[in-house]
Design a protein around this motif. Sequence first.
Motif, PDB file in Angstrom:
ATOM      1  N   SER A   1       0.797  -1.228   0.000  1.00  0.00           N
ATOM      2  CA  SER A   1       0.000   0.000   0.000  1.00  0.00           C
ATOM      3  C   SER A   1       0.837   1.290   0.000  1.00  0.00           C
ATOM      4  O   SER A   1       0.286   2.381  -0.107  1.00  0.00           O
ATOM      5  N   ILE A   2       2.148   1.164   0.082  1.00  0.00           N
ATOM      6  CA  ILE A   2       3.009   2.357   0.096  1.00  0.00           C
ATOM      7  C   ILE A   2       2.920   3.066  -1.256  1.00  0.00           C
ATOM      8  O   ILE A   2       3.012   2.433  -2.312  1.00  0.00           O
ATOM      9  N   LYS A   3       2.754   4.372  -1.218  1.00  0.00           N
ATOM     10  CA  LYS A   3       2.750   5.163  -2.455  1.00  0.00           C
ATOM     11  C   LYS A   3       4.187   5.307  -2.944  1.00  0.00           C
ATOM     12  O   LYS A   3       5.111   5.515  -2.151  1.00  0.00           O
ATOM     13  N   ILE A   4       4.351   5.195  -4.244  1.00  0.00           N
ATOM     14  CA  ILE A   4       5.677   5.261  -4.854  1.00  0.00           C
ATOM     15  C   ILE A   4       6.395   6.554  -4.485  1.00  0.00           C
ATOM     16  O   ILE A   4       7.594   6.555  -4.225  1.00  0.00           O
ATOM     17  N   LYS A   5       5.667   7.653  -4.445  1.00  0.00           N
ATOM     18  CA  LYS A   5       6.299   8.950  -4.181  1.00  0.00           C
ATOM     19  C   LYS A   5       7.038   8.982  -2.839  1.00  0.00           C
ATOM     20  O   LYS A   5       7.929   9.788  -2.650  1.00  0.00           O
ATOM     21  N   HIS A   6       6.687   8.074  -1.941  1.00  0.00           N
ATOM     22  CA  HIS A   6       7.320   8.058  -0.623  1.00  0.00           C
ATOM     23  C   HIS A   6       8.626   7.256  -0.578  1.00  0.00           C
ATOM     24  O   HIS A   6       9.315   7.288   0.445  1.00  0.00           O
ATOM     25  N   ILE A   7       8.945   6.560  -1.641  1.00  0.00           N
ATOM     26  CA  ILE A   7      10.181   5.756  -1.621  1.00  0.00           C
ATOM     27  C   ILE A   7      11.122   6.080  -2.779  1.00  0.00           C
ATOM     28  O   ILE A   7      12.095   5.372  -2.995  1.00  0.00           O
ATOM     29  N   LEU A   8      10.855   7.159  -3.496  1.00  0.00           N
ATOM     30  CA  LEU A   8      11.711   7.535  -4.617  1.00  0.00           C
ATOM     31  C   LEU A   8      13.080   8.027  -4.137  1.00  0.00           C
ATOM     32  O   LEU A   8      13.153   8.803  -3.189  1.00  0.00           O
ATOM     33  N   PRO A   9      14.135   7.603  -4.821  1.00  0.00           N
ATOM     34  CA  PRO A   9      15.446   8.179  -4.520  1.00  0.00           C
ATOM     35  C   PRO A   9      15.487   9.642  -4.987  1.00  0.00           C
ATOM     36  O   PRO A   9      14.631  10.056  -5.783  1.00  0.00           O
TER      37      PRO A   9
ATOM     38  N   PRO B   1      15.916  12.844  -7.110  1.00  0.00           N
ATOM     39  CA  PRO B   1      15.935  12.980  -8.581  1.00  0.00           C
ATOM     40  C   PRO B   1      17.318  13.231  -9.163  1.00  0.00           C
ATOM     41  O   PRO B   1      17.611  12.810 -10.279  1.00  0.00           O
ATOM     42  N   LYS B   2      18.194  13.893  -8.421  1.00  0.00           N
ATOM     43  CA  LYS B   2      19.517  14.201  -8.968  1.00  0.00           C
ATOM     44  C   LYS B   2      20.381  12.950  -9.152  1.00  0.00           C
ATOM     45  O   LYS B   2      21.424  13.013  -9.788  1.00  0.00           O
ATOM     46  N   THR B   3      19.947  11.802  -8.632  1.00  0.00           N
ATOM     47  CA  THR B   3      20.706  10.564  -8.809  1.00  0.00           C
ATOM     48  C   THR B   3      20.339   9.844 -10.109  1.00  0.00           C
ATOM     49  O   THR B   3      20.962   8.845 -10.451  1.00  0.00           O
ATOM     50  N   MET B   4      19.326  10.353 -10.815  1.00  0.00           N
ATOM     51  CA  MET B   4      18.852   9.677 -12.031  1.00  0.00           C
ATOM     52  C   MET B   4      19.687  10.069 -13.249  1.00  0.00           C
ATOM     53  O   MET B   4      20.115  11.211 -13.377  1.00  0.00           O
ATOM     54  N   PRO B   5      19.860   9.120 -14.175  1.00  0.00           N
ATOM     55  CA  PRO B   5      20.532   9.439 -15.439  1.00  0.00           C
ATOM     56  C   PRO B   5      19.522  10.062 -16.411  1.00  0.00           C
ATOM     57  O   PRO B   5      18.657   9.371 -16.943  1.00  0.00           O
ATOM     58  N   VAL B   6      19.631  11.357 -16.617  1.00  0.00           N
ATOM     59  CA  VAL B   6      18.670  12.085 -17.443  1.00  0.00           C
ATOM     60  C   VAL B   6      19.418  12.984 -18.417  1.00  0.00           C
ATOM     61  O   VAL B   6      20.384  13.649 -18.044  1.00  0.00           O
ATOM     62  N   LEU B   7      18.952  12.997 -19.653  1.00  0.00           N
ATOM     63  CA  LEU B   7      19.488  13.910 -20.669  1.00  0.00           C
ATOM     64  C   LEU B   7      18.344  14.536 -21.441  1.00  0.00           C
ATOM     65  O   LEU B   7      17.247  13.979 -21.514  1.00  0.00           O
ATOM     66  N   CYS B   8      18.640  15.662 -22.052  1.00  0.00           N
ATOM     67  CA  CYS B   8      17.670  16.326 -22.923  1.00  0.00           C
ATOM     68  C   CYS B   8      17.625  15.642 -24.279  1.00  0.00           C
ATOM     69  O   CYS B   8      18.597  15.021 -24.710  1.00  0.00           O
ATOM     70  N   PHE B   9      16.514  15.789 -24.958  1.00  0.00           N
ATOM     71  CA  PHE B   9      16.268  15.223 -26.274  1.00  0.00           C
ATOM     72  C   PHE B   9      17.390  15.551 -27.260  1.00  0.00           C
ATOM     73  O   PHE B   9      17.782  14.719 -28.064  1.00  0.00           O
TER      74      PHE B   9
ATOM     75  N   ILE C   1      15.054  -1.118  -5.683  1.00  0.00           N
ATOM     76  CA  ILE C   1      14.488  -0.193  -4.692  1.00  0.00           C
ATOM     77  C   ILE C   1      13.337  -0.869  -3.954  1.00  0.00           C
ATOM     78  O   ILE C   1      13.215  -0.762  -2.725  1.00  0.00           O
ATOM     79  N   LEU C   2      12.500  -1.586  -4.694  1.00  0.00           N
ATOM     80  CA  LEU C   2      11.353  -2.261  -4.084  1.00  0.00           C
ATOM     81  C   LEU C   2      11.790  -3.384  -3.146  1.00  0.00           C
ATOM     82  O   LEU C   2      11.218  -3.571  -2.076  1.00  0.00           O
ATOM     83  N   ILE C   3      12.815  -4.113  -3.524  1.00  0.00           N
ATOM     84  CA  ILE C   3      13.347  -5.172  -2.649  1.00  0.00           C
ATOM     85  C   ILE C   3      13.904  -4.562  -1.367  1.00  0.00           C
ATOM     86  O   ILE C   3      13.625  -5.035  -0.255  1.00  0.00           O
ATOM     87  N   ASN C   4      14.671  -3.496  -1.513  1.00  0.00           N
ATOM     88  CA  ASN C   4      15.273  -2.845  -0.340  1.00  0.00           C
ATOM     89  C   ASN C   4      14.195  -2.342   0.615  1.00  0.00           C
ATOM     90  O   ASN C   4      14.323  -2.467   1.844  1.00  0.00           O
TER      91      ASN C   4
ATOM     92  N   GLY D   1      11.121  10.775 -11.058  1.00  0.00           N
ATOM     93  CA  GLY D   1      11.878   9.725 -10.398  1.00  0.00           C
ATOM     94  C   GLY D   1      11.861   8.436 -11.192  1.00  0.00           C
ATOM     95  O   GLY D   1      11.354   8.384 -12.310  1.00  0.00           O
ATOM     96  N   GLU D   2      12.418   7.433 -10.578  1.00  0.00           N
ATOM     97  CA  GLU D   2      12.404   6.090 -11.163  1.00  0.00           C
ATOM     98  C   GLU D   2      12.259   5.096 -10.035  1.00  0.00           C
ATOM     99  O   GLU D   2      12.705   5.333  -8.918  1.00  0.00           O
TER     100      GLU D   2
END
Length: 158
Positions: free
Chosen positions: A13-21, A23-31, A148-151, A142-143
């Motif tokens: 029942s945990i909402k995803i938003k409560h366990i997100l790492p 955002p600055k740890t994500m690999p993100v690039l512009c189009f 993350i879910l196992i942890n 986030g991702e």
Amino acid sequence: MKNLESAISKYHSIKIKHILPPPKTMPVLCFDSKIMEVLEILKTRHHVWVIDCKEDGKLIGVIRYLDVINFLMPPEKHSMFIGNSKKAFVSAFSGAETAGDVMEKSAVTINHEKTVLESLEKMKNYNLQLLAVVNDENRLIGEISLRILINKFLELCF
């Protein structure tokens, strides 16, 4: 056993938003990021999220580690099947220069208000270990990964 049942019920029942790492740890690039920036990230990560930086972070695709094989191979070495996308034709030899040229446009997403159980169901249905987490405006926030879910599950059990 009762504690395990209680932990699983709470976990689902945990909402995803409560366990997100963060955002600055994500690999993100512009189009429009150069392909060399993509390759630099993929040296240490298994994916890169591609966003439209002009639209304030709207998610538009993903490049997975194995997608680079298509980029590095000459077009004549690609196997073609009915239903293949243009992605099979995109390589360094055919002029791919940006993240947008090589990304997969069908990144599987989940809304940040959804639960862990809904994340697990989506991962199972799409045979994925990673989902992009988006807000109501489809902006990447986030991702969520199976790791993350196992942890989080182990954290609740012990």
